[in-house]
Design a protein around this motif. Sequence first.
Motif, short mmCIF file in Angstrom:
data_model
loop_
_atom_site.label_atom_id
_atom_site.label_comp_id
_atom_site.label_asym_id
_atom_site.label_seq_id
_atom_site.Cartn_x
_atom_site.Cartn_y
_atom_site.Cartn_z
N LEU A 87 120.25 7.95 25.73
CA LEU A 87 119.35 8.95 26.29
C LEU A 87 120.01 9.71 27.43
O LEU A 87 119.89 10.94 27.53
N VAL A 88 120.72 8.99 28.30
CA VAL A 88 121.41 9.64 29.42
C VAL A 88 122.45 10.63 28.89
O VAL A 88 122.55 11.77 29.38
N VAL A 89 123.23 10.20 27.88
CA VAL A 89 124.26 11.07 27.30
C VAL A 89 123.62 12.31 26.70
O VAL A 89 124.11 13.44 26.87
N ILE A 90 122.50 12.14 25.98
CA ILE A 90 121.84 13.28 25.34
C ILE A 90 121.31 14.26 26.39
O ILE A 90 121.46 15.49 26.26
N VAL A 91 120.67 13.74 27.44
CA VAL A 91 120.12 14.61 28.48
C VAL A 91 121.22 15.39 29.17
O VAL A 91 121.15 16.62 29.33
N LEU B 158 113.11 20.90 24.02
CA LEU B 158 114.14 20.81 25.06
C LEU B 158 115.51 20.43 24.51
O LEU B 158 116.51 20.59 25.19
N PHE B 159 115.53 19.90 23.27
CA PHE B 159 116.81 19.47 22.68
C PHE B 159 117.46 20.57 21.85
O PHE B 159 118.38 20.29 21.08
N TYR B 160 117.04 21.81 22.03
CA TYR B 160 117.58 22.93 21.25
C TYR B 160 119.10 23.03 21.39
O TYR B 160 119.82 23.21 20.40
N SER B 161 119.62 22.91 22.59
CA SER B 161 121.05 23.15 22.84
C SER B 161 121.91 21.90 22.67
O SER B 161 123.10 21.93 22.98
N LEU B 162 121.32 20.81 22.19
CA LEU B 162 122.09 19.57 22.03
C LEU B 162 123.13 19.74 20.94
O LEU B 162 122.82 20.11 19.80
#
Length: 689
Positions: A294-298, A431-435
């Motif tokens: 989760l930290v890496v994704i954020v 919020l995860f659009y740019s992941l």
Amino acid sequence: FVLERKTKVKISMTELMLAKLRKSCSCTPKKLKNFVMDFFPVLRWLPKYHFKEYIWGDIMSGLVIGIILVPQAIAYSLLAGLKPIYSLYTSFFANIIYFLMGTSRHVSVGIFSLISLMVGQVVDRELLLAGFDLNDDVPPALGDGSLQNDSQSNITAFNLTIAGMNAECGKECYAIGIATALTFVAGVYQVLMGIFRLGFVSMYLSESVLDGFATGASLTILTAQVKYLIGIKIPRSQGHGMLVITWINIFRNISQANLCDIITSAICIVVLVTAKELGDRYKHKLKFPLPTELVVIVVATLVSHYGKLNELYASSVSGAIPTGFIPPKVPHFNLMLRVAVDALPLAIVSFVFTVSLSEMCAKKYAYTIRANQEMFAVGFCNIIPSFFHSFATSAALAKTLVKTSTGCQTQVSGVISAMVVLLVLLFLAPLFYSLQKCVLACIIIVSLRGALRKFRDVPARYHVNKVDTLVWVITMSASALISTEIGLLVGIVFSMLCIIVRTQRPRTALLGQIQDTTFYEDDLEYENLTSVPKVKIFRFEAPLYYANRNYFLKSLYRLTNLDPNLEAARRKKYEKNEKQRLKEGDCTTANGLSIGETAVKLVPKQMDFQALVLDCSSISFLDTTGVNTLKEIIKDYKDLNISILLACCNPSVIDSLKRGGYFGKDFGSMREMLFYSVHHAVQFAKDQK
């Protein structure tokens, strides 16, 4: 001494079936209540829930699993070839349904890498057959992340009439249609297996087959993610040999690698692996695992968004993830017919992993599960969510271990995890659009560490059992180099062939007596054994049936150094020659012996025994061929004045011998042919004249 067999009461099968049918079809309020409570185990344990004792452990484990589920669900959507929103739906519904129907308190049911891979392979194949481009690296359309805008952007100009779907349907629409149809059929198979009590099918998937399948599939998953790691655009390979073809395409297009994706992947893998290793080393000091994914994704999402990595460096990103729920839809029947065969291995693998993990947890924490109810639970975890745009699920080992280590007590933790996923579905998904997709690929690859570490266990596995190691290697190779479904089938067939070969060519031995005891063992394996004069003791370590009959006879003749058929033929030939000489008036034989000496000469030198004891302790059953084989050797050896004695027969073998007429019509010779121990048979043989 003689043991008397108990008299069995004969029960009519018709009466027994009718009694069971009457019992099953009868309906009373008590029986109806028990049926409902058995079908929904939550009704039994939830009223007895110890709130103060269990609640904090369940909340903690539920939150941790929920935090892990979100990034994994988004990542595993790459494996399934579907949009991340469908993975989130799958995780949400699976946890709720298993909470209601599951019998395991600790297992974590939801999205699983191997199941996602199997779904993705079917989806890719059907998309290719429908004429779609499998390249999913096209730039996503910009939008506000709402469900309506996203659904509009996925409708293309295709007017399709594919498998009965004659509506305007784009690639994403058709892909999720295939996935839901596949999931529905797999769930129906699992429910039918539960109704007909076919849970025993899982017994044919040995540990070596499952480990080999998981490792081979992990290599396939790893290969499929490499293109995201380095940011190259290659077609998604389909069919047999996908692993080799993908690697060839990777090396052909390596010059197109995206430097931004390579740097991001390297950083993420280093961070994830380091955090995992530290977590494993200090897990006894940590109250709950570090939420590294989760930290890496954020962090990666923030860096990608504010650094504009997609616009400046053409780094592939996840795109818009809608919020809310898409209206439910019935899986299309014609698509079910297309994927009916593919759903069978999917159903079996999903069930086997779930039951094996459930049994592991039940054994560790001293409670019981009902395998048949687990079949129903997993089946409905597939059937019901398939109406809500979800795909196949299973229990996952990694999440189950995390769940147990963070204080989980009951499946209330699954509801907490579902609430975390629901929060993302309703509010946080856009919020995860740019992941970046390379970040998701890193999460998938690092999660395969456990399966890939099985390669380190090969020497130890080989030391324990060479045949099981061969089964593992064959299954792993077939799963990786051909396809996962073929690999599973090859593993099952090969492991069963190994069992058949073991029974066809089992260990055989001549036994010697342990000095000053009544016990007998293999003369080639142990020192200081004494042979019994005039008695041979032969042991056959397998059932005696049609497939190993010839091996049984060859081994017996080889170890006793006497083939009664050849010896009988030799005697007949010798007697014929002697009769011919007597007719000619010659009183001496061809060897210069008198007629009286001929009888002595007829006894061969190798016949140094007068009784043969068969140790039947390892013979678990006899078929008709086995009984006839024993009857034949009695007749053959009797012609040479050698008696055959059976020792240590189990009741099943004795009954087979009785039915086959081995002891004669009135069983009068049983006491002289059947003994309860090898020593009793040897003593009887010694007392014979």
